[in-house]
Scaffold this motif. Sequence first.
Motif, PDB file in Angstrom:
ATOM      1  N   ASN A 102       0.806  -1.216   0.000  1.00  0.00           N
ATOM      2  CA  ASN A 102       0.000   0.000   0.000  1.00  0.00           C
ATOM      3  C   ASN A 102       0.843   1.273   0.000  1.00  0.00           C
ATOM      4  N   LYS A 103       1.928   1.240  -0.767  1.00  0.00           N
ATOM      5  CA  LYS A 103       2.808   2.395  -0.942  1.00  0.00           C
ATOM      6  C   LYS A 103       3.102   2.554  -2.430  1.00  0.00           C
ATOM      7  N   GLU A 104       3.396   3.794  -2.830  1.00  0.00           N
ATOM      8  CA  GLU A 104       3.803   4.046  -4.208  1.00  0.00           C
ATOM      9  C   GLU A 104       5.316   4.198  -4.247  1.00  0.00           C
ATOM     10  N   THR A 135      -0.389  -5.497  -3.676  1.00  0.00           N
ATOM     11  CA  THR A 135      -0.644  -6.939  -3.658  1.00  0.00           C
ATOM     12  C   THR A 135       0.554  -7.709  -3.108  1.00  0.00           C
ATOM     13  N   LEU A 136       1.428  -7.026  -2.406  1.00  0.00           N
ATOM     14  CA  LEU A 136       2.623  -7.664  -1.855  1.00  0.00           C
ATOM     15  C   LEU A 136       2.268  -8.729  -0.820  1.00  0.00           C
ATOM     16  N   ASP A 137       1.092  -8.616  -0.220  1.00  0.00           N
ATOM     17  CA  ASP A 137       0.702  -9.561   0.819  1.00  0.00           C
ATOM     18  C   ASP A 137       0.420 -10.965   0.300  1.00  0.00           C
TER      19      ASP A 137
END
Length: 167
Positions: free
Chosen positions: A72-74, A136-138
């Motif tokens: 949730n980071k850019e 979507t890293l999770d």
Amino acid sequence: NGCREYYGNNANNVRLVLSDNFEQGTYAPWISIGGSVVDLSNESLNNNGHSLRGETGDVFGRDMMNVPIQNNKEYKLSWWMKSESLLAEFYMNIRGHDTDGHVFSEPFADSGVDSAFQNIEPGRWHYYTASAYIDTLDVLDPDLIDEFEIQILTVTPLANQGLYIDN
């Protein structure tokens, strides 16, 4: 009322998470992928400087295992690039997988989406920036990640020509 709202660098929300400098005589943490060739080069923006040399048509990348990427980071990348042949297409993805078989992939530069990464003329340095919002890293189990990297791929009519990345 004394309250202010800030955007961009003034908002104190910009952090440098990686910066590569090829002037130290090494190209680590850049890596070859699938037998590709990466090496240091004297082709550089700076007098007596160095850059990373890969080859057009090959996939090469940068190891990101120790880079603090968060969900949730850019993220924004910027780099200088020069090629010895026309680059019909240029792709840069951040990819990872874990030992449970979960795969993460997010495009930074995609010639199918951004025309700045199509038909790149050879023979001179070009400055690029690209960004991606990672959300979507999770899908990866943080305790089981065994590969995490930036991958660069080019499509070109002349393979095995020099492709240079500089800071």
